[in-house]
Design a protein around this motif. Structure first.
Motif, PDB file in Angstrom:
ATOM      1  N   UNK A  36       0.806  -1.098  -0.024  1.00  0.00           N
ATOM      2  CA  UNK A  36      -0.013   0.040   0.033  1.00  0.00           C
ATOM      3  C   UNK A  36       1.055   1.329   0.148  1.00  0.00           C
ATOM      4  N   UNK A  37       2.223   0.997   0.256  1.00  0.00           N
ATOM      5  CA  UNK A  37       3.064   2.327   0.275  1.00  0.00           C
ATOM      6  C   UNK A  37       3.514   2.433  -0.933  1.00  0.00           C
ATOM      7  N   UNK A  38       4.091   1.307  -1.639  1.00  0.00           N
ATOM      8  CA  UNK A  38       4.638   1.374  -2.922  1.00  0.00           C
ATOM      9  C   UNK A  38       3.657   0.373  -4.005  1.00  0.00           C
ATOM     10  N   UNK A  58       0.777   8.711  -3.335  1.00  0.00           N
ATOM     11  CA  UNK A  58      -0.325   8.994  -2.352  1.00  0.00           C
ATOM     12  C   UNK A  58       0.059   9.092  -0.927  1.00  0.00           C
ATOM     13  N   UNK A  59       1.510   8.740  -0.821  1.00  0.00           N
ATOM     14  CA  UNK A  59       1.898   8.874   0.709  1.00  0.00           C
ATOM     15  C   UNK A  59       2.007   9.966   1.440  1.00  0.00           C
ATOM     16  N   UNK A  60       1.852   9.984   2.698  1.00  0.00           N
ATOM     17  CA  UNK A  60       2.204  11.463   3.514  1.00  0.00           C
ATOM     18  C   UNK A  60       3.640  11.368   3.567  1.00  0.00           C
ATOM     19  N   UNK A  61       4.283  12.500   4.076  1.00  0.00           N
ATOM     20  CA  UNK A  61       5.651  12.743   4.162  1.00  0.00           C
ATOM     21  C   UNK A  61       6.375  11.661   5.176  1.00  0.00           C
ATOM     22  N   UNK A  62       5.932  11.433   6.145  1.00  0.00           N
ATOM     23  CA  UNK A  62       6.460  10.564   7.058  1.00  0.00           C
ATOM     24  C   UNK A  62       6.383   9.208   6.814  1.00  0.00           C
ATOM     25  N   UNK A  86       6.258   8.168   3.842  1.00  0.00           N
ATOM     26  CA  UNK A  86       7.341   7.976   2.721  1.00  0.00           C
ATOM     27  C   UNK A  86       8.790   7.936   3.210  1.00  0.00           C
ATOM     28  N   UNK A  87       9.122   8.731   3.969  1.00  0.00           N
ATOM     29  CA  UNK A  87      10.391   8.857   4.493  1.00  0.00           C
ATOM     30  C   UNK A  87      10.669   7.564   5.337  1.00  0.00           C
ATOM     31  N   UNK A  88       9.994   6.988   6.125  1.00  0.00           N
ATOM     32  CA  UNK A  88      10.382   5.945   6.719  1.00  0.00           C
ATOM     33  C   UNK A  88      10.215   4.609   6.157  1.00  0.00           C
ATOM     34  N   UNK A  89       9.286   4.338   5.328  1.00  0.00           N
ATOM     35  CA  UNK A  89       8.910   3.169   4.785  1.00  0.00           C
ATOM     36  C   UNK A  89       9.300   3.074   3.249  1.00  0.00           C
ATOM     37  N   UNK A  90       9.742   4.191   2.677  1.00  0.00           N
ATOM     38  CA  UNK A  90      10.153   3.895   1.414  1.00  0.00           C
ATOM     39  C   UNK A  90      11.684   4.647   1.017  1.00  0.00           C
ATOM     40  N   UNK A  91      11.886   5.635   1.499  1.00  0.00           N
ATOM     41  CA  UNK A  91      13.019   6.460   1.403  1.00  0.00           C
ATOM     42  C   UNK A  91      14.324   5.902   1.943  1.00  0.00           C
ATOM     43  N   UNK A  92      13.946   5.718   3.486  1.00  0.00           N
ATOM     44  CA  UNK A  92      15.109   5.208   4.196  1.00  0.00           C
ATOM     45  C   UNK A  92      15.418   3.610   3.546  1.00  0.00           C
ATOM     46  N   UNK A  93      14.389   2.627   3.687  1.00  0.00           N
ATOM     47  CA  UNK A  93      14.544   1.343   3.430  1.00  0.00           C
ATOM     48  C   UNK A  93      15.257   1.335   1.955  1.00  0.00           C
ATOM     49  N   UNK A  94      14.818   1.929   0.909  1.00  0.00           N
ATOM     50  CA  UNK A  94      15.472   1.778  -0.435  1.00  0.00           C
ATOM     51  C   UNK A  94      16.761   2.603  -0.471  1.00  0.00           C
ATOM     52  N   UNK A  95      16.837   3.406   0.392  1.00  0.00           N
ATOM     53  CA  UNK A  95      18.357   4.391   0.356  1.00  0.00           C
ATOM     54  C   UNK A  95      19.341   3.489   0.845  1.00  0.00           C
ATOM     55  N   UNK A  96      19.139   2.349   1.488  1.00  0.00           N
ATOM     56  CA  UNK A  96      20.293   1.669   2.090  1.00  0.00           C
ATOM     57  C   UNK A  96      20.742   1.076   0.885  1.00  0.00           C
TER      58      UNK A  96
END
Length: 245
Positions: free
Chosen positions: A87-89, A194-198, A200-210
């Motif tokens: 539901x996030x991605x 469609x995600x809110x900022x928080x 997006x940051x904690x459930x998409x940007x950080x995990x994929x940023x690794x």
């Protein structure tokens, strides 16, 4: 990294080695006795050991869809977290699957290719690695802690091949992850917008940023090893070249 100085006497410095091993300086295991060694980075080794199971888990979910998706027989308990992540991605959720979007499975196949390369690298390090503090005639006490913390070296062509394969796989990982991000940018963030900022940051940007940060670090370390060895080889060639009269 490639060791160029301060090595134990069992591994002489590359300055004392020939530019390329002769057949007589290569043993049956494919390692040369000319002094060139690859010293695996502990940080890179830890990253590979931790990331490989995660990639296998992710690949299983993607390649077993729809059976691994919410509401189907293989979803619980192995892939339960993907009920939220889908539901996030949307690329991992029902919208992309129902649209027959092939990007997810295509990148997963490349994930498996990279994983094979990383497993080969780790196997070479474990199978042919020797503790830098021990003599060539002494057998290293190998195990998980030796892989994670012990200073070890892999000599000759075997070490060079493993180094090149790990470097190439790291470039693949970084390039593919950047492509994954750019796919969102150029699609107007169709799958994550469609995600809110928080979220997006904690459930998409950080995990994929690794998978951008650590492969970049791996490329920096292993690439530096390759450059150093090439520089040393060029220096030895200049030193060994006879002066013109």
């Amino acid at each position: 990294m490639v060791s160029t100085r301060h090595h134990p006497r069992d591994f002489p410095s590359p300055g004392a080695a020939k530019a390329s091993p002769s057949p007589s300086s290569t043993n049956s295991k494919g390692t040369s006795n000319n002094g060139w060694v690859h010293t695996p980075s502990a940080a890179v080794t830890i990253w590979l050991i931790l990331s490989l199971p995660l990639v296998a888990w992710d690949s299983g979910y993607v390649l077993l869809r729809p059976h691994s998706m919410p509401g189907n027989k293989l979803h619980s308990p192995i892939w339960t977290p993907y009920a939220l992540y889908g539901t996030i991605d949307y690329i991992y959720g029902w919208p992309a699957f129902n649209a027959r979007n092939g990007f997810t499975a295509a990148q997963t196949v490349l994930n498996l290719v990279e994983s094979v390369a990383y497993i080969y690298y780790l196997w070479i390090v474990y199978r042919y690695g020797a503790s830098a503090s021990s003599g060539r005639g002494r057998k290293a006490q190998k195990g998980l802690m030796w892989m994670l913390t012990g200073e070890k070296v892999v000599a000759g062509r075997t070490g060079a091949t493993a180094l090149l394969i790990a470097y190439s796989a790291s470039v693949m990982t970084l390039s593919k992850t950047i492509l994954y991000w750019l796919n969102e940018v150029f699609s107007g963030f169709a799958n994550i917008g469609h995600n809110d900022v928080m979220s997006l940051i904690f459930l998409w940007i950080i995990p994929n940023g690794l998978w951008i940060v650590f492969p970049s670090y791996t490329i920096y370390i292993l690439g530096g090893d390759i450059i150093t060895s090439l520089e040393n080889a060029a220096t030895r060639q200049r030193v060994g070249r006879p002066k013109s009269s």
